[in-house]
Design a protein around this motif. Structure first.
Motif, PDB file in Angstrom:
ATOM      1  N   PHE A 334     -12.427  -2.924  -5.633  1.00 42.62           N
ATOM      2  CA  PHE A 334     -11.074  -3.328  -5.238  1.00 42.62           C
ATOM      3  C   PHE A 334     -11.065  -4.822  -4.950  1.00 42.62           C
ATOM      4  O   PHE A 334     -12.118  -5.469  -4.872  1.00 42.62           O
ATOM      5  CB  PHE A 334     -10.600  -2.548  -4.008  1.00 42.62           C
ATOM      6  N   ASN A 335      -9.867  -5.361  -4.796  1.00 47.28           N
ATOM      7  CA  ASN A 335      -9.678  -6.752  -4.376  1.00 47.28           C
ATOM      8  C   ASN A 335      -8.421  -6.823  -3.523  1.00 47.28           C
ATOM      9  O   ASN A 335      -7.752  -5.810  -3.282  1.00 47.28           O
ATOM     10  CB  ASN A 335      -9.603  -7.695  -5.590  1.00 47.28           C
ATOM     11  N   GLU A 336      -8.086  -8.027  -3.074  1.00 43.40           N
ATOM     12  CA  GLU A 336      -6.923  -8.174  -2.183  1.00 43.40           C
ATOM     13  C   GLU A 336      -5.638  -7.719  -2.850  1.00 43.40           C
ATOM     14  O   GLU A 336      -4.792  -7.063  -2.232  1.00 43.40           O
ATOM     15  CB  GLU A 336      -6.792  -9.634  -1.748  1.00 43.40           C
ATOM     16  N   GLU A 337      -5.471  -8.064  -4.115  1.00 42.38           N
ATOM     17  CA  GLU A 337      -4.235  -7.715  -4.812  1.00 42.38           C
ATOM     18  C   GLU A 337      -4.067  -6.211  -4.917  1.00 42.38           C
ATOM     19  O   GLU A 337      -2.995  -5.664  -4.646  1.00 42.38           O
ATOM     20  CB  GLU A 337      -4.230  -8.346  -6.206  1.00 42.38           C
ATOM     21  N   LEU A 338      -5.151  -5.523  -5.304  1.00 43.41           N
ATOM     22  CA  LEU A 338      -5.082  -4.070  -5.429  1.00 43.41           C
ATOM     23  C   LEU A 338      -4.790  -3.416  -4.079  1.00 43.41           C
ATOM     24  O   LEU A 338      -3.962  -2.507  -3.977  1.00 43.41           O
ATOM     25  CB  LEU A 338      -6.387  -3.525  -6.007  1.00 43.41           C
ATOM     26  N   LEU A 339      -5.462  -3.888  -3.032  1.00 44.74           N
ATOM     27  CA  LEU A 339      -5.224  -3.309  -1.715  1.00 44.74           C
ATOM     28  C   LEU A 339      -3.787  -3.533  -1.265  1.00 44.74           C
ATOM     29  O   LEU A 339      -3.180  -2.658  -0.625  1.00 44.74           O
ATOM     30  CB  LEU A 339      -6.201  -3.899  -0.688  1.00 44.74           C
ATOM     31  N   GLY A 340      -3.238  -4.706  -1.583  1.00 46.84           N
ATOM     32  CA  GLY A 340      -1.843  -4.963  -1.251  1.00 46.84           C
ATOM     33  C   GLY A 340      -0.907  -3.963  -1.924  1.00 46.84           C
ATOM     34  O   GLY A 340       0.079  -3.510  -1.317  1.00 46.84           O
ATOM     35  N   GLU A 341      -1.214  -3.619  -3.167  1.00 50.99           N
ATOM     36  CA  GLU A 341      -0.396  -2.621  -3.867  1.00 50.99           C
ATOM     37  C   GLU A 341      -0.537  -1.242  -3.231  1.00 50.99           C
ATOM     38  O   GLU A 341       0.434  -0.494  -3.116  1.00 50.99           O
ATOM     39  CB  GLU A 341      -0.805  -2.570  -5.345  1.00 50.99           C
ATOM     40  N   LEU A 342      -1.745  -0.909  -2.812  1.00 52.63           N
ATOM     41  CA  LEU A 342      -1.952   0.392  -2.163  1.00 52.63           C
ATOM     42  C   LEU A 342      -1.228   0.476  -0.825  1.00 52.63           C
ATOM     43  O   LEU A 342      -0.766   1.550  -0.423  1.00 52.63           O
ATOM     44  CB  LEU A 342      -3.442   0.651  -1.980  1.00 52.63           C
ATOM     45  N   MET A 343      -1.135  -0.638  -0.127  1.00 51.27           N
ATOM     46  CA  MET A 343      -0.367  -0.650   1.130  1.00 51.27           C
ATOM     47  C   MET A 343       1.105  -0.357   0.861  1.00 51.27           C
ATOM     48  O   MET A 343       1.749   0.366   1.643  1.00 51.27           O
ATOM     49  CB  MET A 343      -0.537  -1.997   1.813  1.00 51.27           C
ATOM     50  N   LYS A 344       1.628  -0.896  -0.232  1.00 55.20           N
ATOM     51  CA  LYS A 344       3.016  -0.587  -0.598  1.00 55.20           C
ATOM     52  C   LYS A 344       3.158   0.887  -0.957  1.00 55.20           C
ATOM     53  O   LYS A 344       4.172   1.521  -0.646  1.00 55.20           O
ATOM     54  CB  LYS A 344       3.441  -1.471  -1.767  1.00 55.20           C
ATOM     55  N   GLU A 345       2.111   1.441  -1.599  1.00 53.13           N
ATOM     56  CA  GLU A 345       2.140   2.871  -1.906  1.00 53.13           C
ATOM     57  C   GLU A 345       2.164   3.704  -0.618  1.00 53.13           C
ATOM     58  O   GLU A 345       2.850   4.729  -0.544  1.00 53.13           O
ATOM     59  CB  GLU A 345       0.920   3.253  -2.751  1.00 53.13           C
ATOM     60  N   ALA A 346       1.396   3.250   0.367  1.00 53.26           N
ATOM     61  CA  ALA A 346       1.393   3.966   1.643  1.00 53.26           C
ATOM     62  C   ALA A 346       2.791   4.008   2.243  1.00 53.26           C
ATOM     63  O   ALA A 346       3.237   5.045   2.745  1.00 53.26           O
ATOM     64  CB  ALA A 346       0.405   3.302   2.600  1.00 53.26           C
ATOM     65  N   LYS A 347       3.467   2.878   2.212  1.00 48.73           N
ATOM     66  CA  LYS A 347       4.834   2.827   2.742  1.00 48.73           C
ATOM     67  C   LYS A 347       5.755   3.730   1.926  1.00 48.73           C
ATOM     68  O   LYS A 347       6.586   4.460   2.497  1.00 48.73           O
ATOM     69  CB  LYS A 347       5.341   1.381   2.706  1.00 48.73           C
ATOM     70  N   HIS A 348       5.611   3.706   0.611  1.00 45.46           N
ATOM     71  CA  HIS A 348       6.452   4.523  -0.255  1.00 45.46           C
ATOM     72  C   HIS A 348       6.211   6.007  -0.014  1.00 45.46           C
ATOM     73  O   HIS A 348       7.153   6.821  -0.063  1.00 45.46           O
ATOM     74  CB  HIS A 348       6.159   4.166  -1.719  1.00 45.46           C
ATOM     75  N   LEU A 349       4.971   6.353   0.278  1.00 41.10           N
ATOM     76  CA  LEU A 349       4.638   7.751   0.560  1.00 41.10           C
ATOM     77  C   LEU A 349       5.240   8.210   1.883  1.00 41.10           C
ATOM     78  O   LEU A 349       5.560   9.383   2.060  1.00 41.10           O
ATOM     79  CB  LEU A 349       3.115   7.903   0.590  1.00 41.10           C
ATOM     80  N   GLY A 350       5.373   7.262   2.819  1.00 42.00           N
ATOM     81  CA  GLY A 350       5.954   7.607   4.119  1.00 42.00           C
ATOM     82  C   GLY A 350       4.947   7.738   5.235  1.00 42.00           C
ATOM     83  O   GLY A 350       5.305   8.159   6.343  1.00 42.00           O
ATOM     84  N   VAL A 351       3.661   7.369   4.973  1.00 40.76           N
ATOM     85  CA  VAL A 351       2.645   7.469   6.028  1.00 40.76           C
ATOM     86  C   VAL A 351       2.691   6.222   6.901  1.00 40.76           C
ATOM     87  O   VAL A 351       3.333   5.225   6.569  1.00 40.76           O
ATOM     88  CB  VAL A 351       1.234   7.672   5.434  1.00 40.76           C
TER      89      VAL A 351
END
Length: 729
Positions: A334-351
């Motif tokens: 992983f890298n910073e960019e990928l992790l940033g996208e996963l954080m947005k996924e977390a928000k989209h999921l609702g967690v």
């Protein structure tokens, strides 16, 4: 509650003054009495352990159960509370000391006792002393009246001129006299934790123990169930549920003697741990916690769950964070960019939170696999040039909290830490080193190592105060068993190592009391109530196959509330639906560990709704009373429900595992409802555009009907699940 405490204190005083031969100490809850009695020889015996006695005057009759002679002898019915070694008792002792003159015997006599109110209950303290050697033992009992839980531990010290050797040191000893005894144990290994099996105890000893030191519960979990007269069952029968709070080597000894009396002896395992005890040093044993039930293991578990949330589990009455973890999705890549996208996924999921797992640290020896970098807790600049501050900012921008994985008690030989401090690792001299999972255990008996481990957490939180969560891992048992720090006192290693862990955790809790932490150890290899004073939850297993998780979560639920048990939705066993995987995880503290891009649109929509439903129903799932209705061990189905205290809301989880063709399906009879109330039944967690196939859906039934007749929730579908909400009207 105050009236109960006053009653217990009064009971103690009244029985205490009725003559030396009648001196009694009552340790009592609203349902259970443990009566201890001082015999004419001055020694302390267990006179009774069982249901609360309603008529206090009956206590005087219990003296007939103590047969200690005036000459110090003990007959077959002398149940000494804390027997020493080397005297006339022929069975396993609670205490064994070799004195400075070589004498291996210890005989303890009663000195004094008192009781006081503590948070949630009454603490009884009893002082015993050897009349020939300056050895003292203080027994502690805390009785939680409402929860029907008792915890007990001992403190051992001496005032001899030189150190003595301590080679048995039990937390307590309890006696049972029944026709038969049946032990349910919880065996384990990686990916198959909390596997339940039962056996009848016969004459002799049955020992459950671990010698792993760290990651100590990998093969044997520190709890058990004891069926009295019959095997332990869920909803009927006399049972004891017991556990020891020790994050290291423990030992349960179950010894049936020559007259059919069972001794239960919980302790630190004395394996390779002959402890050199200095004069005036206090050796404190782990807490042993137990409850008794006349209506099976279900009630015993609910006693434990209520007690733990109120008094033992860190932030046991607080909230829990749902999360998205990156491990199953990215592993080390992983890298910073990928992790940033996963954080947005977390928000989209609702967690609530994004959790960064292993692989974020190490520069000279980058942590790109499990063979390097462990111990070098500096952010890997090649992966994460902005460091943790950039990740915290990205999480905040995405609208979620940020958590991070650490394993601060371990070290890879390929690390700067090991290059600088090889003497900080537990390693044998003059032997080839054995590496478990390419790593070694740091020697927490060493105060400098304790400072280092505390510094890992302290540095992260000092520099990044908005880090909201730690996943604290521990992947290796102790191998190469030798402490460079302790040198010629190796008998202290296993014990002082665990004490060192507690020293670190106490410092973390004192400075950062509100930071939640997950106790992770290659799965459920750390799962004890002493560690859970410092952790809000624990990771039950790396195995997230939902079918296997049904058995794992059923096993752990015998002792731990859902609030303490982490369960994640992952890609394990893709033969099962995302709905089934999510419904299984939803019966514990919910999390996700997969990439949302691998989900179809309808699966993502389902997960979002399931998260919202779980958050709405947290008062029932996390803080309600759990009722295990149908065991996966009994067939091809499982059902568990949770009910809030006012019985106005309940949640039922129903699972079809692998039904047989054409098998008979029985209704699920609910528990814990108010028979006089009417409940609307509604199936939730449905896939988008799917309709409920539950005939009772949107119908109203009385609690009485639901508990006596039940609901037809099971089907003949493979790996099929239902989540049903019940609301009082």
């Amino acid at each position: 509650m105050r009236k109960i405490l006053v009653l217990l204190a009064s009971l103690f005083i009244l029985t205490h003054v009725n003559g030396q031969e009648q001196k009694q100490i009552c340790i009592g809850t609203e349902q259970t009495y443990l009566i201890l009695q001082v015999a004419p020889n001055g020694r302390l015996y267990q006179a009774y352990l069982g249901d609360k006695l309603v008529n206090q005057q009956d206590l005087r009759h219990l003296s007939s159960y103590v047969k200690g002679g005036t000459d110090g002898s003990v007959s077959t019915r002398g149940w000494e509370v804390y027997p020493g070694s080397g005297a006339e008792d022929y069975f396993e002792p609670a205490l064994a000391i070799t004195h400075t003159d070589g004498n291996p015997s210890t005989i303890l006599r009663y000195i004094s006792s008192d009781q006081k109110a503590v948070n949630g209950g009454t603490e009884t303290t009893i002082r015993l002393k050897d009349d020939q050697y300056p050895v003292e033992v203080t027994l502690h009992y805390v009785a939680y009246a409402q929860e029907n839980v008792i915890k007990t531990w001992s403190e051992i010290k001496h005032m001899e001129k030189k150190p003595v050797n301590l080679w048995r040191y039990a937390s307590t000893m309890l006696y049972f006299s029944h026709a038969n005894y049946y032990l349910t144990e919880f065996s384990s290994d990686w990916a198959k934790e909390a596997q339940m099996s039962s056996q009848q105890l016969q004459f002799g000893k049955k020992v459950l123990e671990t010698k792993l030191g760290s990651r100590a519960a990998m093969h044997t979990h520190p709890f058990f169930e004891l069926g009295l007269d019959q095997p332990a069952q869920e909803a009927q029968g006399r049972v004891m549920l017991g556990t020891v709070g020790w994050t290291g080597n423990f030992q349960f000894t179950f010894e049936v003697d020559n007259v059919g009396v069972l001794r239960v002896i919980p302790a630190i395992n004395p394996y390779a741990s002959e402890y050199e005890l200095n004069p005036n040093e206090v050796f404190t044993t782990p807490e042993f916690i137990f409850t008794l039930s006349n209506t099976g293991t279900g009630e015993a578990s609910r006693n434990f769950h209520d007690w733990a949330r109120k008094y033992q589990l860190k932030d046991g009455q607080g909230d829990r964070l749902t999360l998205l973890n990156n491990w199953e999705n990215t592993h080390f890549t992983f890298n910073e960019e990928l992790l940033g996208e996963l954080m947005k996924e977390a928000k989209h999921l609702g967690v609530d939170m994004f959790l960064l797992d292993d692989g974020w640290f190490g520069n000279k020896h980058p942590r790109n696999n499990d063979r390097a970098g462990l111990g070098d807790w500096e952010v890997m600049r090649s992966k994460l040039p902005g460091g943790i501050p950039a990740l915290v900012r990205s999480a905040k921008e995405a609208g979620v909290k940020f958590g991070i994985w650490i394993e601060p008690e371990m070290v890879n030989p390929k690390s700067e830490l090991f290059e600088k401090h090889p003497d900080w690792a537990i390693t044998l001299p003059n032997r080839e080193t054995y590496y478990y999972r390419n790593q070694l255990v740091l020697d927490l008996s060493n105060p400098k190592v304790q400072d280092f481990v505390f510094g890992v957490v302290d540095r992260i939180l000092t520099e990044n105060s908005e880090v909201a969560f730690f996943k604290w891992d521990c992947n290796s048992p102790i191998t190469n068993i030798y402490s460079p720090y302790l040198k010629n006192k190796q008998g202290k290693l296993y014990i002082d190592h665990v004490r060192g862990i507690y020293n670190v955790l106490n410092r973390v809790k004192a400075k950062y009391p509100n930071v939640p932490m997950m106790l992770c150890s290659g799965g459920g290899a750390r799962c004890d109530y002493e560690a859970l004073k410092y952790y809000t939850e624990f990771w039950c297993s790396d195995n997230t196959d939902p079918v296997e998780r049904l058995f794992i979560q059923w096993g752990f639920s015998q002792v731990f509330p859902a609030k303490a048990m982490c369960a994640h939705v992952t890609s394990w066993n893709k033969n099962t639906s995302v709905k089934f995987r999510t419904d299984v995880a939803s019966m514990c503290k919910l999390g996700f560990d997969l990439g949302l891009k691998e989900l179809r649109a309808d699966e993502l929509a389902y997960c979002q709704e399931a998260v919202a439903n779980w958050k709405r129903l947290k008062p029932a799932i996390l803080d309600g009373s759990q009722y295990r209705l149908v065991s996966p061990y009994d067939g091809n189905h499982m059902a568990v429900m949770y009910t809030i205290s006012d019985r106005n809301k309940a949640v039922l989880f129903s699972y079809d595992i692998h039904p047989r063709y054409g098998e008979k399906l029985l209704p699920v009879k609910l528990q814990g409802l108010d028979p006089a109330k009417n409940y609307r039944v509604k199936e939730i967690n449905l896939m988008p555009n799917a309709k409920s196939g539950l005939k009772a859906n949107e119908q109203t039934y009385s609690g009485d009907y639901l508990m006596k007749v039940g609901l037809n929730t099971f089907t003949t579908n493979q790996t099929f699940s239902r989540v049903i909400e019940l609301t009082a009207e």
